[in-house]
Design an enzyme around this catalytic site. Structure first.
Site, PDB file in Angstrom:
ATOM      1  N   ASP A 196       0.829  -1.128   0.048  1.00  9.11           N
ATOM      2  CA  ASP A 196      -0.023   0.102  -0.037  1.00  9.11           C
ATOM      3  C   ASP A 196       0.831   1.283  -0.149  1.00  9.11           C
ATOM      4  O   ASP A 196       2.097   1.266   0.259  1.00  9.11           O
ATOM      5  CB  ASP A 196      -1.016   0.015   1.307  1.00  9.11           C
ATOM      6  N   ASN A 243      -6.916  -2.662  14.219  1.00  8.57           N
ATOM      7  CA  ASN A 243      -8.519  -2.893  13.962  1.00  8.57           C
ATOM      8  C   ASN A 243      -8.689  -4.268  12.913  1.00  8.57           C
ATOM      9  O   ASN A 243      -9.497  -4.358  12.379  1.00  8.57           O
ATOM     10  CB  ASN A 243      -9.080  -1.690  13.190  1.00  8.57           C
ATOM     11  N   HIS A 255      -6.737  -4.336  10.299  1.00  6.88           N
ATOM     12  CA  HIS A 255      -6.294  -4.384   8.642  1.00  6.88           C
ATOM     13  C   HIS A 255      -5.203  -5.198   8.437  1.00  6.88           C
ATOM     14  O   HIS A 255      -4.270  -5.412   9.160  1.00  6.88           O
ATOM     15  CB  HIS A 255      -6.261  -2.794   8.413  1.00  6.88           C
ATOM     16  N   GLU A 269      -9.212  -1.960   5.129  1.00 11.11           N
ATOM     17  CA  GLU A 269      -9.981  -1.757   6.402  1.00 11.11           C
ATOM     18  C   GLU A 269     -11.089  -2.377   6.905  1.00 11.11           C
ATOM     19  O   GLU A 269     -11.680  -2.904   5.706  1.00 11.11           O
ATOM     20  CB  GLU A 269     -10.187   0.015   6.380  1.00 11.11           C
TER      21      GLU A 269
HETATM   22  P1  PGA Z   1       2.637  -1.613  12.642  1.00 14.72           P
HETATM   23  O1  PGA Z   1       1.549  -1.545  11.867  1.00 14.72           O
HETATM   24  O2  PGA Z   1       3.678  -2.528  12.343  1.00 14.72           O
HETATM   25  O3  PGA Z   1       3.354  -0.361  12.812  1.00 14.72           O
HETATM   26  O4  PGA Z   1       2.200  -1.968  13.931  1.00 14.72           O
HETATM   27  C1  PGA Z   1       1.077  -2.612  11.062  1.00 14.72           C
HETATM   28  C2  PGA Z   1      -0.230  -2.394  10.342  1.00 14.72           C
HETATM   29  O5  PGA Z   1      -0.918  -1.469  10.650  1.00 14.72           O
HETATM   30  O6  PGA Z   1      -0.332  -3.362   9.408  1.00 14.72           O
END
Ligand code: PGA
Length: 237
Positions: free
Chosen positions: A67, A136, A138, A143
């Site tokens: 992404d 959450n 994702h 999302e």
């Molecule tokens: P993080 O993010 O590794 O910074 O916790 C993971 C994500 O949001 O996929």
């Protein structure tokens, strides 16, 4: 699903890097799906080390990232292109032309999403997809929503994601509100998926994703249907 329980973040990073390294050794022209965030930084550091030691060769590897934020220049320090170059791509012997991140600055985002899906298809799909998980649930920027979206698409980021990511920006207002993300199809069709998660704050969502109902409200739960999912985590789940 195989769950590899490790002692801590460092061991998780080493294990994940070893799995990726093995993939590159078996198939030097492999297509890696890569992720950004705090979680994979240790994995990338270890891959750099393995490359410097001469244990793995990235010269024929292709990378396709999950992404990118909309509206940030690739040179912006918080863009995911910048992140990838900084943590991995400019530190190993990869041909940067074979590294792909969605173009968040594309004027026609629909066309950019189609281009990205074509690119994945032309590459023959993803051999190994590295994934983190958001609070959450994702994966990439897929999302929570009412449906799983198959193709690359533009998303409006949720409050939870904007809040989580604001730690990297001067203020919450600077966090982009939209992003382009690979859809669920390319992730599920990846020949192997490698999910890494650490930190007590990820424990509940990881449990939910791996053992709860498969629902687009917890996008990572779709991974329960993946044919070859490896989870590496120090968390007691
Ligand atoms: P993080 O993010 O590794 O910074 O916790 C993971 C994500 O949001 O996929």
């Amino acid at each position: 699903m195989r769950i590899i329980k490790v002692k801590n973040y460092e061991e998780m990073s080493k294990k994940a890097a070893d799995i990726i390294a093995a993939q590159i050794l078996l198939d030097p022209g492999t297509v890696l799906g890569l992720a950004t965030g705090s979680t994979p930084i240790g994995t990338y550091d270890r891959l750099v080390e393995l490359n410097k030691n001469g244990d793995i060769d990235f010269s024929r590897v292709t990378t396709i990232n999950l992404d990118e934020y909309c509206d940030l220049e690739p040179t912006h320090e918080q863009s995911y292109r910048y992140f990838m170059n900084k943590h991995l791509l400019t530190r190993v012997n990869i041909n940067l032309e074979n590294t792909h991140v969605p173009n968040g600055k594309a004027r026609d985002t629909d066309a950019e999403c189609r281009r990205y899906d074509d690119l994945i298809e032309k590459a023959g799909g993803i051999d190994l997809q590295l994934l983190g998980i958001g609070h959450n649930g994702h994966i990439g920027f897929n999302e929570p929503s009412d449906e799983f979206v198959p193709g690359t698409h533009c998303v409006k980021l949720t409050e939870s994601t904007i809040n989580a990511n604001s730690r990297f920006f001067n203020s919450i207002d600077e966090v982009p509100k939209r992003a382009i993300t690979m859809g669920i199809r390319a992730i599920i069709q990846a020949k192997r998926a490698l999910l890494i998660a650490s930190g007590e704050d990820k424990k509940e969502i990881l449990k939910k994703a791996l053992f709860g109902p498969v629902t687009p409200q917890v996008p990572a739960s779709i991974l329960q249907l993946h044919r070859d999912l490896i989870v590496v985590t120090p968390l007691d789940i």
